[in-house]
Every structure is written in C-alpha cells, then in structure tokens.
Design a protein around this motif. Structure first.
Motif, PDB file in Angstrom:
ATOM      1  N   LEU A  65       0.828  -1.208   0.000  1.00 61.42           N
ATOM      2  CA  LEU A  65       0.000   0.000   0.000  1.00 61.42           C
ATOM      3  C   LEU A  65       0.865   1.261   0.000  1.00 61.42           C
ATOM      4  O   LEU A  65       0.543   2.251  -0.663  1.00 61.42           O
ATOM      5  N   VAL A 159      -3.329  -5.573  -4.536  1.00 59.17           N
ATOM      6  CA  VAL A 159      -3.699  -5.084  -3.214  1.00 59.17           C
ATOM      7  C   VAL A 159      -5.151  -5.420  -2.888  1.00 59.17           C
ATOM      8  O   VAL A 159      -5.472  -5.845  -1.764  1.00 59.17           O
ATOM      9  N   VAL A 160      -6.037  -5.234  -3.858  1.00 59.54           N
ATOM     10  CA  VAL A 160      -7.448  -5.552  -3.628  1.00 59.54           C
ATOM     11  C   VAL A 160      -7.619  -7.037  -3.305  1.00 59.54           C
ATOM     12  O   VAL A 160      -8.351  -7.412  -2.380  1.00 59.54           O
ATOM     13  N   VAL A 163      -6.389  -7.660   0.233  1.00 55.67           N
ATOM     14  CA  VAL A 163      -7.311  -7.131   1.246  1.00 55.67           C
ATOM     15  C   VAL A 163      -8.525  -8.055   1.379  1.00 55.67           C
ATOM     16  O   VAL A 163      -8.975  -8.352   2.495  1.00 55.67           O
ATOM     17  N   TRP A 182      -8.321  -1.499   6.461  1.00 52.68           N
ATOM     18  CA  TRP A 182      -7.784  -1.975   5.187  1.00 52.68           C
ATOM     19  C   TRP A 182      -8.525  -1.348   4.012  1.00 52.68           C
ATOM     20  O   TRP A 182      -7.909  -0.966   3.004  1.00 52.68           O
ATOM     21  N   THR A 186      -6.901   1.081   1.107  1.00 52.20           N
ATOM     22  CA  THR A 186      -7.024   0.709  -0.300  1.00 52.20           C
ATOM     23  C   THR A 186      -7.645   1.841  -1.109  1.00 52.20           C
ATOM     24  O   THR A 186      -7.211   2.134  -2.231  1.00 52.20           O
TER      25      THR A 186
END
Length: 447
Positions: A65, A159-160, A163, A182, A186
């Motif tokens: 992130l 990243v998605v 998460v 989180w 994001t």
C-alpha cells in the motif's frame, strides 16, 4: 569543524539529517495494523508460527500500500530525499514485500489450506507477473508508458486481492475496525492513482504551453522551448526537472521527466534539451511548432538551494556531468551567470564522442564571465581531438580534486547510474569531503 570526520559513504544519504527519522516514522506506519490488533484486544493465537504468518502478511500488505504513495510524485513523500531516491526506496520495499508474502504463504499453508485457493492463485500470479515485468520490461523494450500503466493497474488489483483475502480469512482482519482500516487504505491507494492520472492532467489542461522553438543541440539531441499561454510560467530552481507531455490534451500525451536547460532568469519561456533514446523521444523532432505542451513540477534537488544536507561551508562549486546529464548543470551555470556568481566553479564534463558535446560555444563564453575552470573529456575521441580523453572515475577524480579547500566545495553530479556511482566512489576516495556536500540526480529510476 573537523570535516574529515564527516566523510562517509554517499550511499547512506537519504534524508536531510540521515535516514533515522524517516525510517522510524515509516516503520511505525507499517506496524500500525499490528499495533491496532493489540489496542482492539483481538485474541492472539497460541502458535508463534501462526503469529509469524499473520504478521508477515499484514506487513507485506502495508508495504504494498505504501508503494502507491512513494511513487505518486508527492512532495510530502519524497521530501528532501528527492524523487529519485524515493523511487529507489520504492523498489527495495517491493522486494521486501515479495519476501514477506512468500513467508506468509509457506508458514500458513503448513497449518491448513486457505478456503479461497482461487483467490490465492490469482494473488500469486499477480506477484510473479509484477516481479517479472519490473525486472525485464527494459530488456524486452516494452513501451514505458504501457509498462507504467500496467504496473500501476496490476499493483492495485494485487492489493485488492490481498485485502479481500485478509478480511475473508484473517483472524485479526475480520474485526470490523481493522477491516475498515484496510478498506480505507485501499481507497487511499486508488486515490493516489486518480491524483496522478486524472487530477494532475485535469489541472494541466487549464495551463497549456506552446512549443515556440525546436532545434538541434547536438547529435540526436534537441532543444525544445515552451511559452506559457495566458498564465505565469512555472517557477523552478536551476538544475531541477519537470514532467512534460506534448499533444492536444494532457490526457493524450504521456508525461516524461526532462531537466530544464534554461534557468529561472530566462522565464517566462522555459527550455528542455531532450535526447532521442526511447520510444517517446525518438519522435521528438516531429513535434510541430505552435502545438501544445503540458508541464508539471518542478522536482529534483540538483540545485544550490535545495540540498539534502545541512548548510556547509561553500568555498566553491564542482559540477560533474556525463552526456545528457549536462542539461541541468547548464541550467545552473546560466543562473550563476545571471546572478553574477563570484565563487570558483570547476566543471568536469564527459561524453563518448565529440558530436555528443552540448553547449560548447556557450561554455566558452561562460568561462570568460565566471571564475570557471573546465575539463572536457571524451571516452572515445576521434583523430584531431585536442581535449582530454578518458572517464571521470575514481582515479581521475583523485588526481584532479586536489585543489585548495576541496573539502569545502559543493559537488553536483548528474548522469547515468554507473557514472553517479563512479563519481561517488571517486569523491569518497579523495577523502575529507562531507557527505552532504555531494548532491546527485539519477534518472535511471524512470526507465
């Protein structure tokens, strides 16, 4: 002041007063989700290995992130370190995140297989793809603009996925507050991409420059001059650079970093000397006079007033340039002429061939107007060359940086990464030069 005691390797330079403060704040931010689990009173696992898996996964996600903000051209993120060192730090952090992801997977699979193996497979594929593209895009001559966009898009998808995995399967991250944490981070990462790719071009659209001059500067090198249309020209420091795009709209042309070859005293017009070395710059001579250009910045610390270190004694200035790295150096020399600089200036300028040399006529004029001592070197001189031959390496610098009070001079270096490393090593070998009296700009991070 004992300047000899301050001569430490230049590779340790990262912040104004060293790396400690930056590393402390960055580490505290990276550990924030782990600290949050303690504050929330989430029940801990009895297994140390499971805690290792959870901790490595959370830290990897935080590191990924943070990469969005480190690469987002935010001055608050790059600070006095400069965007070049910040992007290098970005690459190191990406490598560390990859190691932590591997640790997380190896340890957690030892306990049980995750419920959503498809999601894990997608995440692994994205990690491998990101790593390969980051390492090999230059070798495969992938278009830089395509790589840059795909790199950002893949990072966001990764990243998605992580998460979703953390919230769906994580013991800690399933807590509502930590899940919200989180999601918010994001969204902030997405916001940084929108800022760079949408907001900045939208603002630039209101402030178009016009191309008023394009002419050859040397072999495969072009001088491009821009004039602002109905607004005050950008302010910058001599030696800095900006992101420039050409075309009818900033959403059409992709921005590329170019150093100012003009100086602040030349405003309102601003000029860039651009070398044909890539997929975009190969067509630089085809830009039409009167067409639009968009400029965003400035960036960079290769200037007399924006330095990484505390103010030191400045008895003179040493400028070291290789190839197109002479462009910001020339901006500095032009500004010193405009301000009637009285300090002694020593210029070391290296190129491969004589036809690559920039600004030779003007440099001769500057030598008459400033206290300027020049050394021009060619690594592959042709018959008839009257100047020096060789490279600006450790041996050359040890021989030529022997003038009185050399430890109290400022040293500015710009060129390729090998050149900067060679100069840094050479100045370190000279001895007695304070580490913050060396300033460099490395544009290889944009390739």
């Amino acid at each position: 002041m004992d300047t000899a005691k301050q001569a430490v390797p230049y590779r340790y330079i990262f912040t104004k007063n060293g790396p400690i403060a930056f590393i402390f704040v960055y580490a505290l931010f990276m550990l924030a989700p782990l600290l949050l689990t303690r504050l929330l009173g989430v029940e801990r696992s009895d297994s140390a290995l499971r805690e290792l898996a959870v901790g490595s996964g959370m830290l990897a996600l935080m590191l990924l992130l943070s990469l969005f903000w480190l690469s987002g051209r935010f001055n608050w993120a790059s600070g006095v370190r400069g965007l070049d060192l910040t992007l290098k730090f970005h690459r190191r952090i990406a490598g560390l995140a990859l190691v932590l992801i591997a640790v997380h997977l190896m340890v957690i699979i030892g306990f049980s297989l995750p419920k959503y193996m498809g999601l894990i497979a997608v995440g692994l594929l994205l990690v491998v793809l990101q790593f390969l593209l980051a390492k090999a895009h230059t070798k495969f001559k992938m278009n830089y603009d395509y790589w840059r966009v795909s790199h950002a898009a893949l990072a966001l998808v990764l990243v998605v996925v992580m998460v979703i995995h953390a919230i769906a399967e994580g013991h800690y991250s399933s807590h509502p507050l930590l899940s919200a944490y989180w999601v918010l981070l994001t969204l902030a990462a997405m916001g940084s991409l929108l800022y760079v790719h949408v907001w900045i071009p939208y603002q630039q659209r209101k402030r178009p420059y016009r191309v008023v001059e394009i002419k050859p500067a040397a072999d495969s090198q072009w001088l491009v001059t821009l004039s602002p249309q109905g607004f005050e020209s950008m302010t910058f420091e001599a030696g800095q650079y900006a992101f420039v795009s050409f075309g009818p709209s900033p959403f059409v042309g992709k921005p590329h970093p170019f150093s100012f070859s003009s100086c602040p005293s030349d405003r309102p017009n601003i000029s860039f000397t651009i070398k044909q070395v890539g997929d975009f710059t190969d067509a630089i001579e085809q830009i039409e006079l009167g067409s639009n250009a968009y400029v965003y910045g400035p960036y960079g610390h290769l200037s007399l007033s924006k330095r990484r270190g505390t103010q030191m004694r400045e008895k003179g200035i040493v400028l070291l340039a290789a190839g197109i790295g002479m462009t910001p150096i020339m901006s500095m020399l032009r500004e010193m002429r405009a301000k009637q600089e009285k300090k002694p200036i020593k210029l070391f300028y290296a190129c491969r061939f004589e036809q690559d040399l920039l600004y030779m006529d003007e440099l001769s004029e500057l030598a008459q107007e400033l206290d300027l001592d020049m050394k021009i070197l060619l690594s592959q001189p042709q018959a008839g060359w009257q100047g020096d031959s060789g490279r600006i390496d450790a041996e050359y610098l040890k021989t030529h940086i022997n003038f009185e009070h050399h430890q109290d001079y400022l040293y500015f270096s710009c060129g390729t990464t090998p050149f900067i490393r060679s100069v840094s090593k050479g100045l370190e070998g000279v001895g007695g030069i304070p580490m913050f009296n060396i300033v460099f700009e490395d544009f290889s991070v944009y390739s």
